[in-house]
Design a protein around this motif. Structure first.
Motif: not given
Length: 244
Positions: A40-44, A58-63, A102-110, A127-134
């Motif tokens: 699930l985690y974010l890896h380019p 999925t990286n935005c959904l795992y808490l 918009f939030g997912v795109m900004v966070l992913t881009g950063i 940082i592998y998951y963006l759920s907290d930041s979202l």
């Protein structure tokens, strides 16, 4: 009890309802070892090299693990996200969904951009998951549109305007990296500036929701006239005179 929960769930606005269900199902599936967080985690390299595009979502959904911070994340979804869609975005579920997108795109881009900058790459590489930041992004927006609601904690009470910063302080207190909360605050302020401040300054709205997204919510039961959207800028004096 099941009837009460089912009735409450049906009263939740459509976007928050789907978001809450997706996060609970994803997190529960990981805890029951039905799926593994490694898928699930974010890896380019996995996203763009092997086209595992689902990781962008999925990286935005795992808490994460069941701890106190998980409770805070769920509170942010159940209370702040729900009230944000019900009040500030009432009748505008398409705009609310676009805000989250918009939030997912900004966070992913950063995060992905930060990994290629040598001076900060080490910080963003963890940082592998963006759920907290979202979630923090939506808490920040809710606090901007509802700044004077009292929020009670165990040892103190604060107004909602300070809630994102209190959550940031809690993360620092428990020894977690504050970068996750800061990313959410940055993304939230970026949306707030482009959606609320910039249009007042220029008369242009750069974050207008695309028509195809609005079409998805055309039959939504929450798409009704808004009784309260958000704090509007003071009307010019000549407009006040014409209204009278």
């Amino acid at each position: 009890m099941a009837y009460v929960l089912r009735h409450w769930y049906r009263q939740v606005p459509i976007v928050t309802r789907c978001y809450l269900a997706a996060t609970l199902l994803t997190t529960t599936a990981c805890h029951l070892e039905i799926v593994t967080p490694l898928t699930l985690y974010l890896h380019p390299k996995l996203v763009f090299g092997e086209l595992q595009l689902w990781r962008l979502v999925t990286n935005c959904l795992y808490l994460g693990n069941p701890d106190f911070r998980l409770f805070l994340r769920l509170y942010g979804i159940v209370e702040c996200c729900k009230m944000l869609e019900e009040k500030s975005f009432r009748g505008r579920s398409a705009d609310f969904f676009y805000m989250m997108l918009f939030g997912v795109m900004v966070l992913t881009g950063i995060v992905l951009g930060g990994r290629i900058v040598p001076s900060v790459s080490a910080s963003f590489a963890g940082i592998y998951y963006l759920s907290d930041s979202l979630v923090i992004m939506m808490v920040y927006l809710w606090s901007k549109y509802n700044p004077s609601i009292p929020i009670g904690f165990i040892l103190f009470t604060c107004t909602s305007a300070y809630l994102p910063w209190v959550l940031l302080g809690i993360s620092i207190f428990v020894g977690a990296s504050p970068l996750v909360e800061l990313l959410g605050i940055v993304a939230g302020h970026a949306y707030y500036f482009l959606e609320d401040i910039y249009p007042r300054m220029t008369g242009r709205r750069p974050l207008k929701t695309p028509a195809f997204i609005k079409a998805w919510f055309a039959d939504d039961e929450f798409m009704r006239p808004a009784t309260h959207v958000r704090l509007a800028p003071p009307a010019p004096q000549d407009e006040l005179i014409r209204d009278e």
